[in-house]
Motif scaffolding. Structure first.
Motif, short mmCIF file in Angstrom:
data_model
loop_
_atom_site.label_atom_id
_atom_site.label_comp_id
_atom_site.label_asym_id
_atom_site.label_seq_id
_atom_site.Cartn_x
_atom_site.Cartn_y
_atom_site.Cartn_z
N GLU A 159 0.81 -1.22 0.00
CA GLU A 159 0.00 0.00 0.00
C GLU A 159 0.85 1.28 0.00
N THR A 160 2.14 1.15 0.18
CA THR A 160 3.02 2.31 0.23
C THR A 160 2.99 3.08 -1.09
N ILE A 161 2.90 4.40 -1.01
CA ILE A 161 2.98 5.22 -2.23
C ILE A 161 4.41 5.17 -2.75
N VAL A 162 4.55 4.81 -4.03
CA VAL A 162 5.86 4.76 -4.67
C VAL A 162 5.89 5.81 -5.77
N VAL A 163 6.84 6.72 -5.69
CA VAL A 163 6.97 7.81 -6.65
C VAL A 163 8.08 7.49 -7.64
N SER A 164 7.74 7.49 -8.92
CA SER A 164 8.71 7.20 -9.97
C SER A 164 9.18 8.50 -10.60
N THR A 165 10.50 8.67 -10.73
CA THR A 165 11.03 9.90 -11.31
C THR A 165 11.86 9.68 -12.57
N ALA A 166 12.10 8.42 -12.95
CA ALA A 166 12.91 8.14 -14.14
C ALA A 166 12.09 8.40 -15.41
N LYS A 167 12.80 8.76 -16.50
CA LYS A 167 12.14 9.07 -17.76
C LYS A 167 12.69 8.13 -18.84
N GLY A 168 12.08 6.96 -18.92
CA GLY A 168 12.56 5.98 -19.89
C GLY A 168 11.54 4.89 -20.12
N ILE A 169 11.88 3.98 -21.03
CA ILE A 169 11.05 2.82 -21.36
C ILE A 169 11.96 1.60 -21.36
N ASP A 170 11.52 0.51 -20.75
CA ASP A 170 12.32 -0.71 -20.73
C ASP A 170 12.50 -1.26 -22.14
N GLU A 171 13.74 -1.54 -22.50
CA GLU A 171 14.04 -1.97 -23.87
C GLU A 171 13.49 -3.35 -24.20
N ILE A 172 13.45 -4.22 -23.22
CA ILE A 172 13.04 -5.60 -23.49
C ILE A 172 11.52 -5.74 -23.49
N THR A 173 10.87 -5.20 -22.48
CA THR A 173 9.42 -5.38 -22.33
C THR A 173 8.60 -4.23 -22.90
N PHE A 174 9.26 -3.11 -23.18
CA PHE A 174 8.62 -1.88 -23.63
C PHE A 174 7.59 -1.37 -22.61
N LYS A 175 7.88 -1.59 -21.35
CA LYS A 175 7.01 -1.11 -20.29
C LYS A 175 7.57 0.19 -19.71
N THR A 176 6.67 1.04 -19.24
CA THR A 176 7.09 2.25 -18.56
C THR A 176 7.45 1.91 -17.12
N ASN A 177 8.07 2.86 -16.44
CA ASN A 177 8.46 2.63 -15.04
C ASN A 177 7.25 2.36 -14.15
N SER A 178 6.16 3.12 -14.35
CA SER A 178 4.99 2.90 -13.50
C SER A 178 4.38 1.52 -13.71
N GLN A 179 4.42 1.03 -14.96
CA GLN A 179 3.91 -0.31 -15.23
C GLN A 179 4.73 -1.36 -14.49
N MET A 180 6.04 -1.20 -14.51
CA MET A 180 6.91 -2.16 -13.82
C MET A 180 6.69 -2.12 -12.31
N ILE A 181 6.48 -0.93 -11.78
CA ILE A 181 6.25 -0.79 -10.34
C ILE A 181 4.93 -1.46 -9.94
N LYS A 182 3.90 -1.25 -10.77
CA LYS A 182 2.60 -1.87 -10.48
C LYS A 182 2.68 -3.39 -10.56
#
Length: 343
Positions: free
Chosen positions: A99-122
């Motif tokens: 339940e902890t709020i996680v703040v993402s600050t990176a600006k990129g896309i994963d090369e292998i999965t093409f997922k954003t940082n927020s998608q990976m965190i979720k």
């Protein structure tokens, strides 16, 4: 009552954000792998590697042990490059509540999965994700120069919690529910910034930069719209704002990298010259591979030319020439109504 906040990553941006939060009277821990950085923060109130000239807030405490840095934390700010996120999340899963709020600050896309940082965190099990993005050079935040940024989340409550924590007289925070648009804007603008730097390295002028920024925004809008986000988000800070600052400032590592490429340096030589993570390189490759893996009609000519210059040894002059000699277009293809033309 102050909150307990942990910032993961003691690079330039992580340090600037941690210091800002400490200045806002929050209880802040910052995690760094480099013990020398930890010692310099705790003993000298300085990050000798990134900001040796700035004295950090005395409330800021640094740790080289991730578990210790997260003790009793209320909120986590992740400030590491996209390619390092997976490893951090694997550790976090066993150390903080889902339940902890996680703040993402990176600006990129994963090369292998093409997922954003927020998608990976979720996908790692954290639902309360907030993306913090916008035209924000760490150096200027440290100098307390007026800055504005966006707190984006699906949860209004989470977005506003982050807004409240970071807001100050020098740092204005807006909220936005379009987390995907904010995140994609932050990633894509790095590719355009590399292109801007290449043009500067070739000694092109202001006309070129203005055209590149404008057409780059158009390219970003098509991509964001394709992915179901709002292209109106790109009119804001995480789109046009971030694009302008990254394409024009020497604080921008993506632009500085592009300048070296334009001057004739190789990919490796330009990376060594900048000596920081250049997210636009990996994002250009990720998007190029994604485009070529899909049967879709989505034009991204600037991104494709950047990829070919960086990874296929294409001459930068030829890349610019081919952009200039593309088939004729309307400026705004999506809004052209043939009935408006005078015959």
């Amino acid at each position: 009552m102050s909150s307990k906040i942990t910032v993961i990553g003691a690079g330039s941006w992580g340090t600037a954000l941690a210091n800002l939060l400490a200045e806002n009277d929050e209880e802040v821990s910052i995690y760094a792998r480099d013990q020398k950085v930890v010692d310099s923060i705790n003993q000298e109130q300085r990050n000798f590697k990134y900001f040796p000239e700035y004295k950090l807030n005395s409330k800021l405490r640094a740790f080289s042990n991730l578990k210790a840095s997260l003790e009793s934390t209320d909120l986590v700010v992740i400030s590491v490059p996209t390619q390092a996120l997976t490893d951090i999340l694997a550790e976090l899963k066993n150390l903080i509540s889902p339940e902890t709020i996680v703040v993402s600050t990176a600006k990129g896309i994963d090369e292998i999965t093409f997922k954003t940082n927020s998608q990976m965190i979720k996908e790692a099990g954290f639902e309360n994700v907030v993306v913090l993005s916008g035209p924000t050079h760490a150096e200027e935040v440290m100098e307390k120069l007026p800055t504005a940024i966006v707190s984006a989340a699906h949860s209004k409550e989470a977005a506003e919690r982050v807004q409240d924590l970071f807001m100050s007289k020098d740092f204005r925070v807006y909220t936005n529910p379009d987390i995907k648009g904010v995140e994609l804007g932050g990633a894509l603008k790095n590719v355009i910034a590399v292109a801007s730097g290449i043009c500067d390295g070739l000694d092109f002028g202001d006309n070129t930069r203005a055209a590149l920024i404008t057409r780059g925004l158009n390219e970003m809008s098509r991509f964001v719209d394709y992915h179901g986000a709002s292209d109106l988000t790109l009119v804001g800070l995480s789109g046009m704002g971030d694009l302008v600052v990254t394409c024009t400032s020497m604080h921008s590592r993506n632009r500085r990298f592009g300048i070296e490429i334009g001057k004739g340096k190789t990919l490796l030589e330009a990376k060594e010259k900048v000596n920081q993570v250049v997210e636009g390189v990996k994002t250009a490759r990720a998007i190029y591979r994604w485009l070529n893996s899909k049967e879709i009609d989505l034009e991204m000519p600037i991104t494709e030319e950047v990829y070919q210059v960086l990874f296929e040894s294409k001459d930068p002059y030829q890349a610019v020439e081919e952009l200039m000699l593309r088939s004729k277009k309307h400026e705004m293809e999506s809004v052209v109504d043939n009935s408006l033309w005078k015959i």
